[in-house]
Design a protein around this motif. Structure first.
Motif, PDB file in Angstrom:
ATOM      1  N   ARG A 237      -9.602   7.583 -10.542  1.00 19.73           N
ATOM      2  CA  ARG A 237      -9.967   8.053  -9.313  1.00 19.73           C
ATOM      3  C   ARG A 237      -9.765   9.373  -8.850  1.00 19.73           C
ATOM      4  O   ARG A 237      -8.654   9.665  -9.012  1.00 19.73           O
ATOM      5  N   GLN A 238     -10.889   9.991  -8.468  1.00 19.56           N
ATOM      6  CA  GLN A 238     -10.769  11.488  -8.217  1.00 19.56           C
ATOM      7  C   GLN A 238     -10.414  11.636  -6.868  1.00 19.56           C
ATOM      8  O   GLN A 238      -9.594  12.792  -6.600  1.00 19.56           O
ATOM      9  N   ARG A 239     -10.541  10.785  -6.028  1.00 17.05           N
ATOM     10  CA  ARG A 239     -10.045  11.161  -4.698  1.00 17.05           C
ATOM     11  C   ARG A 239      -9.040  10.018  -4.420  1.00 17.05           C
ATOM     12  O   ARG A 239      -8.959   8.691  -4.843  1.00 17.05           O
ATOM     13  N   VAL A 240      -7.961  10.361  -3.633  1.00 21.25           N
ATOM     14  CA  VAL A 240      -6.796   9.701  -3.087  1.00 21.25           C
ATOM     15  C   VAL A 240      -6.849   9.149  -1.716  1.00 21.25           C
ATOM     16  O   VAL A 240      -6.757  10.200  -0.814  1.00 21.25           O
ATOM     17  N   ASN A 241      -6.893   7.852  -1.300  1.00 18.62           N
ATOM     18  CA  ASN A 241      -6.831   7.714   0.153  1.00 18.62           C
ATOM     19  C   ASN A 241      -5.243   7.647   0.633  1.00 18.62           C
ATOM     20  O   ASN A 241      -4.657   7.066  -0.077  1.00 18.62           O
ATOM     21  N   ILE A 242      -5.158   8.598   1.447  1.00 24.10           N
ATOM     22  CA  ILE A 242      -3.749   8.784   1.886  1.00 24.10           C
ATOM     23  C   ILE A 242      -3.208   7.357   2.450  1.00 24.10           C
ATOM     24  O   ILE A 242      -1.937   7.133   2.124  1.00 24.10           O
ATOM     25  N   GLU A 243      -3.975   6.448   2.940  1.00 23.67           N
ATOM     26  CA  GLU A 243      -3.488   5.181   3.392  1.00 23.67           C
ATOM     27  C   GLU A 243      -2.892   4.424   2.219  1.00 23.67           C
ATOM     28  O   GLU A 243      -1.936   3.664   2.427  1.00 23.67           O
ATOM     29  N   TYR A 244      -3.596   4.442   1.178  1.00 23.23           N
ATOM     30  CA  TYR A 244      -3.033   3.848  -0.244  1.00 23.23           C
ATOM     31  C   TYR A 244      -1.679   4.387  -0.493  1.00 23.23           C
ATOM     32  O   TYR A 244      -0.853   3.491  -0.646  1.00 23.23           O
ATOM     33  N   ILE A 245      -1.327   5.557  -0.227  1.00 18.57           N
ATOM     34  CA  ILE A 245       0.047   6.237  -0.652  1.00 18.57           C
ATOM     35  C   ILE A 245       1.074   5.530   0.466  1.00 18.57           C
ATOM     36  O   ILE A 245       2.051   5.128   0.032  1.00 18.57           O
ATOM     37  N   VAL A 246       0.541   5.548   1.667  1.00 14.13           N
ATOM     38  CA  VAL A 246       1.618   5.030   2.704  1.00 14.13           C
ATOM     39  C   VAL A 246       1.822   3.642   2.464  1.00 14.13           C
ATOM     40  O   VAL A 246       2.880   3.085   2.456  1.00 14.13           O
ATOM     41  N   ARG A 247       0.790   2.865   2.165  1.00 10.84           N
ATOM     42  CA  ARG A 247       1.016   1.491   1.703  1.00 10.84           C
ATOM     43  C   ARG A 247       1.910   1.012   0.687  1.00 10.84           C
ATOM     44  O   ARG A 247       2.861   0.004   0.944  1.00 10.84           O
ATOM     45  N   ILE A 248       1.994   1.776  -0.288  1.00 10.98           N
ATOM     46  CA  ILE A 248       2.774   1.852  -1.676  1.00 10.98           C
ATOM     47  C   ILE A 248       4.137   2.426  -1.088  1.00 10.98           C
ATOM     48  O   ILE A 248       5.243   1.496  -1.579  1.00 10.98           O
ATOM     49  N   ALA A 249       4.238   3.417  -0.316  1.00  8.52           N
ATOM     50  CA  ALA A 249       5.573   3.644   0.014  1.00  8.52           C
ATOM     51  C   ALA A 249       6.306   2.775   0.967  1.00  8.52           C
ATOM     52  O   ALA A 249       7.437   2.425   0.776  1.00  8.52           O
ATOM     53  N   GLU A 250       5.399   2.082   2.007  1.00  6.31           N
ATOM     54  CA  GLU A 250       6.116   1.016   2.639  1.00  6.31           C
ATOM     55  C   GLU A 250       6.322  -0.349   1.874  1.00  6.31           C
ATOM     56  O   GLU A 250       7.461  -0.750   2.117  1.00  6.31           O
ATOM     57  N   THR A 251       5.427  -0.480   0.957  1.00  4.18           N
ATOM     58  CA  THR A 251       5.672  -1.787   0.089  1.00  4.18           C
ATOM     59  C   THR A 251       7.186  -1.665  -0.549  1.00  4.18           C
ATOM     60  O   THR A 251       7.887  -2.573  -0.760  1.00  4.18           O
ATOM     61  N   LEU A 252       7.242  -0.461  -1.299  1.00  8.20           N
ATOM     62  CA  LEU A 252       8.272  -0.106  -2.053  1.00  8.20           C
ATOM     63  C   LEU A 252       9.440   0.566  -1.312  1.00  8.20           C
ATOM     64  O   LEU A 252      10.618   0.771  -2.143  1.00  8.20           O
ATOM     65  N   ASN A 253       9.412   0.545  -0.201  1.00  6.85           N
ATOM     66  CA  ASN A 253      10.622   1.242   0.587  1.00  6.85           C
ATOM     67  C   ASN A 253      10.831   2.720   0.121  1.00  6.85           C
ATOM     68  O   ASN A 253      12.080   3.005  -0.056  1.00  6.85           O
TER      69      ASN A 253
END
Length: 79
Positions: A50-66
């Motif tokens: 994936r060439q573009r990263v949706n910042i919302e995905y990064i936020v969701r991963i961070a929240e999910t994994l604390n």
């Protein structure tokens, strides 16, 4: 401007999905479910396809994994 262009061509953004799932003893599918991110998108991020990263995905991963330090999720590395 030329120096800035060289910076982006010599570096790459690396998303550490596999390391995170191993560290948190979680499958990619489970991370997908808990973070509410389509498994295909998450797989593309994990494989670097994936060439573009949706910042919302990064936020969701961070929240999910604390995760509070974004460097646990992504880094900028030499190509």
């Amino acid at each position: 401007m030329k120096g800035l262009i060289n910076l982006f061509t010599e570096k790459k953004l690396v998303i550490h999905i596999h390391e995170l799932t191993q560290k948190h003893n979680m499958s990619l599918r489970e991370l997908s479910r808990q973070a509410d991110i389509d498994i295909a998108r998450l797989s593309e991020l994990a494989s670097g396809k994936r060439q573009r990263v949706n910042i919302e995905y990064i936020v969701r991963i961070a929240e999910t994994l604390n995760i509070t330090d974004i460097r646990e999720i992504l880094t900028i590395e030499e190509k």
